[in-house]
Scaffold this active site. Structure first.
Site, PDB file in Angstrom:
ATOM      1  N   CYS A 117       0.840  -1.204   0.000  1.00  0.00           N
ATOM      2  CA  CYS A 117       0.000   0.000   0.000  1.00  0.00           C
ATOM      3  C   CYS A 117       0.877   1.256   0.000  1.00  0.00           C
ATOM      4  O   CYS A 117       0.725   2.122  -0.872  1.00  0.00           O
ATOM      5  CB  CYS A 117      -0.953  -0.024   1.195  1.00  0.00           C
TER       6      CYS A 117
HETATM    7  N1  LIG Z   1      -4.490  -4.758   5.133  1.00  0.00           N
HETATM    8  C1  LIG Z   1      -3.913  -4.037   4.184  1.00  0.00           C
HETATM    9  O1  LIG Z   1      -4.191  -2.785   4.052  1.00  0.00           O
HETATM   10  C2  LIG Z   1      -2.947  -4.646   3.266  1.00  0.00           C
HETATM   11  C3  LIG Z   1      -2.528  -5.979   3.369  1.00  0.00           C
HETATM   12  N2  LIG Z   1      -1.662  -6.499   2.451  1.00  0.00           N
HETATM   13  C4  LIG Z   1      -1.136  -7.869   2.571  1.00  0.00           C
HETATM   14  O2  LIG Z   1      -2.192  -8.800   2.468  1.00  0.00           O
HETATM   15  C5  LIG Z   1      -1.857  -9.979   3.202  1.00  0.00           C
HETATM   16  C6  LIG Z   1      -3.024 -10.270   4.121  1.00  0.00           C
HETATM   17  O3  LIG Z   1      -3.134  -9.174   5.020  1.00  0.00           O
HETATM   18  P1  LIG Z   1      -4.468  -8.845   5.804  1.00  0.00           P
HETATM   19  O4  LIG Z   1      -5.640  -9.242   5.006  1.00  0.00           O
HETATM   20  O5  LIG Z   1      -4.337  -7.445   6.220  1.00  0.00           O
HETATM   21  O6  LIG Z   1      -4.282  -9.834   7.048  1.00  0.00           O
HETATM   22  P2  LIG Z   1      -5.381 -10.466   8.025  1.00  0.00           P
HETATM   23  O7  LIG Z   1      -4.631 -10.884   9.230  1.00  0.00           O
HETATM   24  O8  LIG Z   1      -6.521  -9.554   8.180  1.00  0.00           O
HETATM   25  O9  LIG Z   1      -5.876 -11.752   7.238  1.00  0.00           O
HETATM   26  C7  LIG Z   1      -5.021 -12.826   6.942  1.00  0.00           C
HETATM   27  C8  LIG Z   1      -5.854 -14.062   6.714  1.00  0.00           C
HETATM   28  O10 LIG Z   1      -4.981 -15.145   6.407  1.00  0.00           O
HETATM   29  C9  LIG Z   1      -5.273 -16.235   7.275  1.00  0.00           C
HETATM   30  N3  LIG Z   1      -4.059 -17.014   7.532  1.00  0.00           N
HETATM   31  C10 LIG Z   1      -2.976 -16.656   8.260  1.00  0.00           C
HETATM   32  N4  LIG Z   1      -2.053 -17.630   8.245  1.00  0.00           N
HETATM   33  C11 LIG Z   1      -2.578 -18.644   7.504  1.00  0.00           C
HETATM   34  C12 LIG Z   1      -2.119 -19.933   7.131  1.00  0.00           C
HETATM   35  N5  LIG Z   1      -0.916 -20.389   7.515  1.00  0.00           N
HETATM   36  N6  LIG Z   1      -2.925 -20.704   6.364  1.00  0.00           N
HETATM   37  C13 LIG Z   1      -4.125 -20.260   5.958  1.00  0.00           C
HETATM   38  N7  LIG Z   1      -4.630 -19.056   6.293  1.00  0.00           N
HETATM   39  C14 LIG Z   1      -3.863 -18.243   7.051  1.00  0.00           C
HETATM   40  C15 LIG Z   1      -5.779 -15.571   8.545  1.00  0.00           C
HETATM   41  O11 LIG Z   1      -6.507 -16.518   9.329  1.00  0.00           O
HETATM   42  P3  LIG Z   1      -6.600 -16.356  10.937  1.00  0.00           P
HETATM   43  O12 LIG Z   1      -7.794 -15.499  11.158  1.00  0.00           O
HETATM   44  O13 LIG Z   1      -6.758 -17.760  11.386  1.00  0.00           O
HETATM   45  O14 LIG Z   1      -5.337 -15.731  11.406  1.00  0.00           O
HETATM   46  C16 LIG Z   1      -6.654 -14.463   7.956  1.00  0.00           C
HETATM   47  O15 LIG Z   1      -7.909 -14.952   7.588  1.00  0.00           O
HETATM   48  C17 LIG Z   1      -0.577  -9.666   3.987  1.00  0.00           C
HETATM   49  O16 LIG Z   1       0.504 -10.323   3.385  1.00  0.00           O
HETATM   50  C18 LIG Z   1      -0.450  -8.156   3.884  1.00  0.00           C
HETATM   51  O17 LIG Z   1       0.898  -7.750   3.875  1.00  0.00           O
HETATM   52  C19 LIG Z   1      -1.303  -5.766   1.375  1.00  0.00           C
HETATM   53  C20 LIG Z   1      -1.661  -4.456   1.230  1.00  0.00           C
HETATM   54  C21 LIG Z   1      -2.450  -3.776   2.212  1.00  0.00           C
HETATM   55  C1  LIG Z   2      -0.642  -0.104   9.244  1.00  0.00           C
HETATM   56  C2  LIG Z   2       0.240  -1.292   8.984  1.00  0.00           C
HETATM   57  O1  LIG Z   2       0.641  -2.023   9.877  1.00  0.00           O
HETATM   58  N1  LIG Z   2       0.546  -1.509   7.748  1.00  0.00           N
HETATM   59  C3  LIG Z   2       1.339  -2.606   7.310  1.00  0.00           C
HETATM   60  C4  LIG Z   2       1.407  -2.527   5.839  1.00  0.00           C
HETATM   61  C5  LIG Z   2       0.211  -3.092   5.225  1.00  0.00           C
HETATM   62  C6  LIG Z   2       0.468  -4.500   4.831  1.00  0.00           C
HETATM   63  O2  LIG Z   2       0.670  -5.403   5.601  1.00  0.00           O
HETATM   64  O3  LIG Z   2       0.462  -4.760   3.608  1.00  0.00           O
HETATM   65  P1  LIG Z   2       1.427  -4.410   2.466  1.00  0.00           P
HETATM   66  O4  LIG Z   2       2.789  -4.644   2.915  1.00  0.00           O
HETATM   67  O5  LIG Z   2       1.153  -5.425   1.481  1.00  0.00           O
HETATM   68  O6  LIG Z   2       1.099  -3.057   2.034  1.00  0.00           O
HETATM   69  C7  LIG Z   2       2.752  -2.557   7.808  1.00  0.00           C
HETATM   70  O7  LIG Z   2       3.307  -1.493   7.964  1.00  0.00           O
HETATM   71  O8  LIG Z   2       3.348  -3.639   7.927  1.00  0.00           O
END
Ligand SMILES: NC(=O)C1=CN([C@@H]2O[C@H](COP(=O)(O)OP(=O)(O)OC[C@H]3O[C@@H](n4cnc5c(N)ncnc54)[C@H](OP(=O)(O)O)[C@@H]3O)[C@@H](O)[C@H]2O)C=CC1
Ligand SMILES: CC(=O)N[C@@H](CCC(=O)OP(=O)(O)O)C(=O)O
Length: 310
Positions: A117
């Site tokens: 992000c």
């Molecule tokens: N949130 C954001 O704004 C952004 C996130 N991302 C990326 O997206 C990815 C997901 O992040 P986010 O959605 O925020 O994370 P969350 O913690 O909200 O969701 C992760 C999901 O993955 C599941 N999970 C974790 N470990 C495993 C595993 N070993 N096997 C199967 N399922 C698993 C979790 O289950 P459980 O509930 O059991 O833990 C949960 O449902 C990350 O890599 C992050 O860096 C990228 C850009 C922005």
């Molecule tokens: C607020 C916050 O904790 N933000 C995360 C970044 C968001 C994320 O995990 O996803 P991407 O790396 O894919 O962007 C962090 O700084 O690690």
């Protein structure tokens, strides 16, 4: 036959937002895993290998495992939203607007790494200026940013929203990443076309979705006698012919009293601003986006659509 899409991690923050964006789409078949089985490795492996496109919304380690689970499958294409493959040479970086050929690379790729992000904002500002010769590859780049708290996924959401959480965070705005070893720095450097690591100072605000990324510049450190006008013109030229990234006109930006971090919450677009006085010593570049929109889930759906158009 409709393409089959599986979102591994569909019950997490990013996965849920992708599901919402896909609701009502008649052109794809969405494969799904029950929430109670979300960590069932065998079920996930079967679904991953049944999909035409798998979108991984998992932590880095789980993403790497998911990719291993599909190692013998030469059909499934993958979009990974984690940090695991964002500087991997064999993966296409999923930021279609970052240069003219990137959309086609994503369309034809087997493996696409969805950008971070913060890096979407930072690279969106820096790369066009590197390509235009306004910033040298050795420029000392600083990236200051604030994210909505959904950026930290389920764990940070619970810490902020649940006052009974043992690790409850009560602060309206906090700095983190204070070791200056943030996971986003390598992709900012590589895809920002920089030889030196940017100094990255992230923070979180007490709002769910939204993001401001700032890159301040000293005019006398720039190349090519750059001015606020030429910097703006380079961004405008770079983002011509697409509709996702908007470069706000200089005269509009000059009249703004403030930038609201949540203005684009719920949207999949990004706005870029150039602030500075004509002939002045300083320029501030600003990117405004939704950390879960163009910063994650919106970008993943955009990339999926590009891949489906192949
Ligand atoms: N949130 C954001 O704004 C952004 C996130 N991302 C990326 O997206 C990815 C997901 O992040 P986010 O959605 O925020 O994370 P969350 O913690 O909200 O969701 C992760 C999901 O993955 C599941 N999970 C974790 N470990 C495993 C595993 N070993 N096997 C199967 N399922 C698993 C979790 O289950 P459980 O509930 O059991 O833990 C949960 O449902 C990350 O890599 C992050 O860096 C990228 C850009 C922005
Ligand atoms: C607020 C916050 O904790 N933000 C995360 C970044 C968001 C994320 O995990 O996803 P991407 O790396 O894919 O962007 C962090 O700084 O690690």
């Amino acid at each position: 036959m409709k393409p089959k899409i599986f979102i591994d991690g569909e019950h997490g923050t990013t996965g849920l937002q992708i599901r919402t964006r896909m609701a009502g789409r008649a052109d794809v078949d969405l494969l799904s895993i029950p929430e109670s089985e979300r960590r069932n490795a065998q079920m996930r492996e079967d679904l991953l290998n049944s999909a035409d496109i798998a979108i991984l919304c998992l932590p880095d380690d789980a993403s790497k495992q998911a990719v291993e689970m599909t190692a013998a499958n030469n059909k499934v294409r993958i979009i990974d939203t984690s940090t695991a493959f964002r500087v991997h040479p064999d993966w296409a970086y999923g930021f279609a607007e970052m240069d003219n050929s990137q959309g086609a690379k994503i369309r034809d790729a087997r493996h696409v790494a969805n950008p971070g992000c913060y890096p979407t904002g930072a690279i969106g500002l820096i790369r066009p200026l590197r390509m235009a010769g306004i910033i040298s590859e050795y420029h000392s780049v600083t990236v200051n940013a604030v994210s909505g708290y959904t950026g930290g996924g389920k764990q940070l959401i619970a810490q902020i929203e649940d006052a009974s959480n043992p690790e409850h965070i009560d602060s309206p705005h906090f700095l983190y990443g204070l070791t200056l070893k943030h996971k986003h720095v390598p992709e900012m450097k590589i895809h920002g076309l920089l030889e030196r690591e940017p100094l990255f100072a992230p923070s979180v605000g007490k709002f769910p979705q939204g993001m401001i990324v700032q890159v301040p510049l000293h005019v006398d450190d720039l190349e090519d006698n750059a001015t606020v006008e030429s910097v703006h013109a380079a961004l405008v030229a770079h983002y011509a012919n697409q509709s996702i990234v908007e470069v706000v006109p200089l005269d509009v930006a000059a009249k703004l009293p403030r930038i609201n971090a949540v203005e684009l919450a719920g949207k999949d677009t990004m706005k870029l601003y150039v602030f500075g006085q004509p002939g002045g010593e300083h320029i501030n570049l600003v990117a405004l986006l939704d950390n879960l929109g163009k910063g994650a889930s919106g970008a993943a759906v955009q990339n999926m659509d590009l891949m489906l158009s192949a």
